[in-house]
Motif scaffolding. Structure first.
Motif, mmCIF file in Angstrom:
data_model
loop_
_atom_site.group_PDB
_atom_site.id
_atom_site.type_symbol
_atom_site.label_atom_id
_atom_site.label_comp_id
_atom_site.label_asym_id
_atom_site.label_seq_id
_atom_site.Cartn_x
_atom_site.Cartn_y
_atom_site.Cartn_z
ATOM 1 N N THR A 68 0.886 -1.183 0.000
ATOM 2 C CA THR A 68 0.000 0.000 0.000
ATOM 3 C C THR A 68 0.916 1.224 0.000
ATOM 4 N N GLY A 69 0.483 2.269 -0.683
ATOM 5 C CA GLY A 69 1.191 3.548 -0.575
ATOM 6 C C GLY A 69 2.394 3.669 -1.484
ATOM 7 N N TYR A 70 3.319 4.539 -1.095
ATOM 8 C CA TYR A 70 4.527 4.878 -1.868
ATOM 9 C C TYR A 70 4.186 5.406 -3.254
ATOM 10 N N ARG A 71 2.986 5.888 -3.416
ATOM 11 C CA ARG A 71 2.484 6.457 -4.680
ATOM 12 C C ARG A 71 2.406 5.429 -5.819
ATOM 13 N N VAL A 72 2.421 4.137 -5.416
ATOM 14 C CA VAL A 72 2.137 3.094 -6.402
ATOM 15 C C VAL A 72 0.687 3.275 -6.846
ATOM 16 N N GLY A 73 0.429 3.085 -8.133
ATOM 17 C CA GLY A 73 -0.908 3.349 -8.680
ATOM 18 C C GLY A 73 -1.096 4.808 -9.065
ATOM 19 N N GLU A 74 -0.086 5.661 -8.698
ATOM 20 C CA GLU A 74 -0.102 7.084 -9.087
ATOM 21 C C GLU A 74 1.085 7.378 -10.006
ATOM 22 N N LEU A 127 -8.347 27.457 23.775
ATOM 23 C CA LEU A 127 -9.173 27.432 24.989
ATOM 24 C C LEU A 127 -9.450 26.021 25.492
ATOM 25 N N ARG A 128 -9.336 25.033 24.575
ATOM 26 C CA ARG A 128 -9.596 23.652 25.021
ATOM 27 C C ARG A 128 -8.374 22.744 24.841
ATOM 28 N N GLY A 129 -7.301 23.280 24.298
ATOM 29 C CA GLY A 129 -6.065 22.480 24.164
ATOM 30 C C GLY A 129 -6.257 21.232 23.315
ATOM 31 N N ILE A 130 -7.146 21.327 22.323
ATOM 32 C CA ILE A 130 -7.385 20.143 21.477
ATOM 33 C C ILE A 130 -6.262 19.987 20.449
ATOM 34 N N ASN A 131 -6.235 18.820 19.792
ATOM 35 C CA ASN A 131 -5.169 18.526 18.827
ATOM 36 C C ASN A 131 -5.751 18.036 17.507
ATOM 37 N N LEU A 132 -5.166 18.528 16.442
ATOM 38 C CA LEU A 132 -5.528 18.069 15.096
ATOM 39 C C LEU A 132 -4.356 17.221 14.604
ATOM 40 N N LEU A 133 -4.581 15.918 14.497
ATOM 41 C CA LEU A 133 -3.493 15.001 14.148
ATOM 42 C C LEU A 133 -3.603 14.604 12.686
ATOM 43 N N GLY A 134 -2.566 14.842 11.921
ATOM 44 C CA GLY A 134 -2.564 14.471 10.503
ATOM 45 C C GLY A 134 -2.170 13.012 10.343
ATOM 46 N N ILE A 135 -2.922 12.308 9.494
ATOM 47 C CA ILE A 135 -2.634 10.888 9.251
ATOM 48 C C ILE A 135 -2.231 10.705 7.794
ATOM 49 N N ASP A 136 -1.033 10.155 7.565
ATOM 50 C CA ASP A 136 -0.602 9.837 6.201
ATOM 51 C C ASP A 136 -0.236 8.365 6.119
ATOM 52 N N SER A 137 -0.915 7.654 5.238
ATOM 53 C CA SER A 137 -0.606 6.229 5.075
ATOM 54 C C SER A 137 0.444 5.997 3.995
ATOM 55 N N VAL A 138 0.638 6.978 3.103
ATOM 56 C CA VAL A 138 1.418 6.718 1.887
ATOM 57 C C VAL A 138 2.906 6.552 2.194
ATOM 58 N N MET A 139 3.473 7.492 2.930
ATOM 59 C CA MET A 139 4.897 7.442 3.216
ATOM 60 C C MET A 139 5.179 7.021 4.661
ATOM 61 N N CYS A 140 4.217 6.389 5.285
ATOM 62 C CA CYS A 140 4.390 5.907 6.670
ATOM 63 C C CYS A 140 5.658 5.055 6.760
ATOM 64 N N PRO A 141 6.550 5.345 7.712
ATOM 65 C CA PRO A 141 7.819 4.604 7.792
ATOM 66 C C PRO A 141 7.612 3.102 8.057
#
Ligand SMILES: NC(=O)c1ccc[n+]([C@@H]2O[C@H](COP(=O)([O-])OP(=O)(O)OC[C@H]3O[C@@H](n4cnc5c(N)ncnc54)[C@H](OP(=O)(O)O)[C@@H]3O)[C@@H](O)[C@H]2O)c1
Length: 330
Positions: free
Chosen positions: A90-96, A263-277
């Protein structure tokens, strides 16, 4: 005469590429150090975009799409892989940028492969595919921020889709109390069978929030929708909690304020599957195989052939595909 195999070939066309199942020769394949006999591929939202020529994801035609594949090694110059080994990509831009899994043969780099997880067939590995792998990465990201099963309600948006369905099932397996958001009320029984405790209509979260902060509702969220839905989620996350942003099925724009962060200390977490180590990749796959037995996957999987792909590619972009779709190559 050299060996031929079947592939879905995209040729440049206007306004969109033209797809045809064709016989190709091994010599047509791009360079790579491992030749794989592909048994199954999958259909992801991104595959739908590529089949329709959207997002400028493919620059060179003719092209073989398919961002996921599972199969058996036929030839290998990579000492880590031997003929006969079952592998998944999956990923590594295969199919692209590199020819992908909508073909009975693929030539790829050994670095892009993982061994097929113990306990999974090629079909089951593709029932997980990029979508399920991404759902696992999202859960791990939330857990890394301290999320635990008895914390409260966790939200999954785009719940009947590939990422959403597997996220609901995984979270339920882990003991979380899941609220699933769907635009398709007819999928309520399906989502409850996957383990959703509550099913909410999409409309309830689809509008941008009318105030920067709304009532705190969720201890976490796996979001495959983006756009105003994500803006709404940010305004309703409980203090210090996180949303794992996986997708853009509802649009790539995000209009919000910084107030929920300040004000709420929330977090926006980015998820990337393509170049995941690679180490995190292997860990996620082995956890998936432990948490999601084959029977769980069969319940959310539809099987199609190469010929069905153009039609299913259109359907996934319209939000009309439920769960995961695997593509049979054998
Ligand atoms: N970050 C990464 O590495 C990564 C990896 C995989 C996927 N993704 C992204 O994640 C998203 C989901 O991928 P997928 O393969 O799971 O696609 P999918 O199977 O089509 O799932 C998307 C779901 O979102 C909902 N949806 C569709 N259109 C919508 C709209 N206009 N507004 C609100 N909700 C809508 C639908 O669920 P309901 O009918 O239940 O509402 C649909 O089933 C895509 O944007 C994809 O590009 C990202």
């Amino acid at each position: 005469m050299s060996e031929t195999f079947k592939a879905l070939l995209l040729e440049q066309g206007s306004p969109q590429p033209e797809a045809q199942v064709r016989d190709l020769a091994i010599e047509d394949l791009p360079a790579g150090d491992v030749l794989v006999q592909v048994h199954y591929s999958g259909l992801n939202y991104k595959d739908g975009m590529i089949l329709q020529g959207l997002g400028n994801l493919v620059r060179d035609y003719p092209h073989v799409p398919g961002i996921d594949l599972a199969g058996t090694v036929l030839e290998s110059e990579d000492p880590r892989y031997q003929p006969g080994d079952p592998v998944v990509l999956t990923g590594y831009r295969v199919g692209e940028t590199h020819w992908g899994g909508y073909a009975q043969r693929a030539r790829v780099q050994g670095d892009w492969l993982v061994p097929q997880p113990e306990g999974y067939s090629a079909r089951q590995a593709m029932a997980v595919g990029t979508a399920g792998f991404t759902a696992m990465l999202a859960i791990q990201a939330l857990e890394d921020r301290g999320l635990q099963p008895d914390d409260g309600e966790i939200l999954v948006t785009g719940a009947s889709g590939g990422v959403g369905s597997i996220a609901v099932r995984l979270l339920a397996r882990l003991g979380y109390r899941v609220t699933a958001v769907t635009g398709r009320s007819e999928n309520t029984d399906y989502l409850q069978a996957l383990g959703a405790h509550t099913v909410l209509p999409r409309d309830e979260l689809a509008a941008a929030p009318d105030k920067p902060l709304l009532r705190e509702r969720w201890v976490g969220c796996i979001d495959s929708v983006g756009g105003d839905t994500l803006a709404h989620v940010l305004a309703t996350l409980a203090y210090g909690r996180s949303v794992a942003a996986c997708g853009l099925a509802g649009g790539p724009q995000l209009q919000t304020t910084v107030l929920p962060f300040l004000l709420r200390g929330i977090n926006l977490l980015g998820i990337d599957s393509v170049m995941c180590p690679a180490p995190r990749r292997r860990a996620a796959w082995s956890r998936l195989a432990q948490l999601l037995p084959g029977a769980d996957l069969d319940a959310l999987t539809t099987e199609i052939s190469l010929d069905d792909l153009p039609h299913y590619g259109e359907r996934i972009l319209k939000g009309q595909v439920r769960g995961r779709t695997v593509v049979r190559l054998d």
